[in-house]
Design a protein around this motif. Structure first.
Motif, PDB file in Angstrom:
ATOM      1  N   TRP A 132       1.020  -1.126  -0.014  1.00 54.29           N
ATOM      2  CA  TRP A 132      -0.055  -0.262  -0.009  1.00 54.29           C
ATOM      3  C   TRP A 132       1.036   1.312   0.123  1.00 54.29           C
ATOM      4  O   TRP A 132       2.352   1.242   0.251  1.00 54.29           O
ATOM      5  N   ARG A 133       0.265   2.330  -0.460  1.00 55.39           N
ATOM      6  CA  ARG A 133       0.982   3.696  -0.393  1.00 55.39           C
ATOM      7  C   ARG A 133      -0.166   4.839  -0.100  1.00 55.39           C
ATOM      8  O   ARG A 133      -1.153   4.615  -0.475  1.00 55.39           O
ATOM      9  N   GLN A 134       0.157   5.523   0.824  1.00 57.20           N
ATOM     10  CA  GLN A 134      -0.850   6.295   1.191  1.00 57.20           C
ATOM     11  C   GLN A 134      -0.245   7.960   1.093  1.00 57.20           C
ATOM     12  O   GLN A 134       0.711   8.014   1.961  1.00 57.20           O
ATOM     13  N   PRO A 135      -0.908   8.746   0.716  1.00 54.28           N
ATOM     14  CA  PRO A 135      -0.707  10.222   0.775  1.00 54.28           C
ATOM     15  C   PRO A 135      -1.009  10.717   2.297  1.00 54.28           C
ATOM     16  O   PRO A 135      -1.970  10.340   2.896  1.00 54.28           O
ATOM     17  N   VAL A 136      -0.371  11.727   2.669  1.00 57.94           N
ATOM     18  CA  VAL A 136      -0.771  12.536   3.861  1.00 57.94           C
ATOM     19  C   VAL A 136      -1.798  13.675   3.409  1.00 57.94           C
ATOM     20  O   VAL A 136      -1.423  14.532   2.878  1.00 57.94           O
TER      21      VAL A 136
END
Length: 338
Positions: free
Chosen positions: A154-158
């Motif tokens: 997974w990758r998540q932006p702030v």
């Protein structure tokens, strides 16, 4: 070189006597720790000359405050933290790996993948996850790879609102970039901080928990101190500006809610070292470095335990605790202190 250091002059020669009297009068559990600590300070004072401890803050640390009667519920054991790599330089910041984390001596590469975003932060390892941060002026993100295969899980932006004005956005030097600080995990969530002042928490499965903006950070080389955790709390050392600007502080947040648990102003300028937490003298101690002070706090409530005026230069190397001693580098004098 190699000779015992002579500590600076004590600011108040009657400090030890006052500390002893106050410790004897205290009727709570902290007093016992205070008496033990005072005995150690007395030994240092008579064997090495005047103590570097500042009496007023030490009094407050040993006789005031104290830990709550019941510790917050936290299910992750020290053994589990030690078996993983939950923060910058591993468990307690010691740089020591154990168990499955110890690498084989053969130069074999199991997998390699291109980094999805620039960043000088170090990776974390929690069980089968490799967690790290990256970002640029447009986007800051947290990433998770499968530790066995390198596959992106997974990758998540702030997600944060933009600063209200252009003046509130700090200038980020290219030498450090937006993602120089290493994230930290308490085994239940991962926390990340970025150079523009963003702080965010995610579950280990990538779900956003909370995020906030700590304000523009005034640091000539960019913010690079990494996060630390104590139980389910997140420790943020925000040393910035110079000593006279009074901008530096340390903040502890509740990892579950993001609420601030405590905050303390710090009498230091910008620094880049990462704090550590360890158990010593019968209690947990949160130790920070910032010119010219080594300062220890109670991680539960921010009560100052002690401080020592030992540092010169630009404070970048982080301390460690090993063999019953706090060990640190004084970059201004090119000395190793214990």
């Amino acid at each position: 070189r190699g000779q015992p250091l002579r500590p600076p002059e004590r600011t108040d020669p009657e400090a030890a006597a006052r500390l002893l009297r106050r410790a004897q009068l205290s009727r709570n559990s902290v007093a016992a720790c205070g008496v033990v600590a005072l005995a150690a300070f007395a030994v240092i004072a008579f064997s090495r000359g005047p103590s570097p401890l500042a009496d007023a803050d030490l009094v407050a640390g040993l006789t005031g405050g104290g830990q709550p009667e019941s510790a917050p519920a936290y299910a992750i054991s020290p053994e589990e933290l030690r078996a993983n790599w939950p923060r910058f330089r591993g468990w307690q910041g010691s740089g020591v790996a154990t168990g499955a984390l110890v690498l084989a001596t053969a130069p074999e590469v199991n997998w390699q993948v291109p980094s999805p975003a620039p960043g000088f932060s170090s990776p974390l390892i929690w069980k089968q996850r490799v967690l790290f941060t990256g970002g640029n002026a447009e986007k800051r993100e947290v990433f998770c790879l499968n530790a066995d295969t390198g596959e992106l899980q997974w990758r998540q932006p702030v997600q944060l609102p933009a600063p209200a004005t252009a003046e509130e956005a700090p200038e980020i030097p290219e030498m450090t970039g937006h993602a120089a600080s290493t994230a930290a995990t308490d085994g239940e969530r991962v926390y990340a901080i970025f150079a523009a002042g963003e702080l965010a928490a995610f579950t280990l499965d990538g779900q956003p928990v909370w995020s906030k903006h700590l304000g523009a950070l005034d640091n000539p080389y960019g913010h690079a101190a990494s996060l630390a955790c104590w139980q389910d709390r997140v420790i943020v050392q925000l040393d910035q500006g110079d000593e006279d600007s009074r901008k530096s502080k340390i903040i502890v947040f509740d990892g579950v809610t993001g609420d601030m648990v405590w905050q303390k102003a710090r009498p230091v300028g910008a620094s880049w070292a990462t704090p550590i937490v360890f158990d010593a003298a019968g209690q947990p101690q949160l130790v920070t470095l910032g010119l010219p002070w080594v300062i220890a706090y109670m991680p539960a409530d921010g009560t100052e335990l002690w401080r020592a005026k030992w540092l010169e230069g630009e404070i970048t190397p982080s301390p460690i605790y090993a063999g019953g001693q706090l060990i640190l580098v004084d970059p201004g004098m090119y000395q190793l202190l214990a």
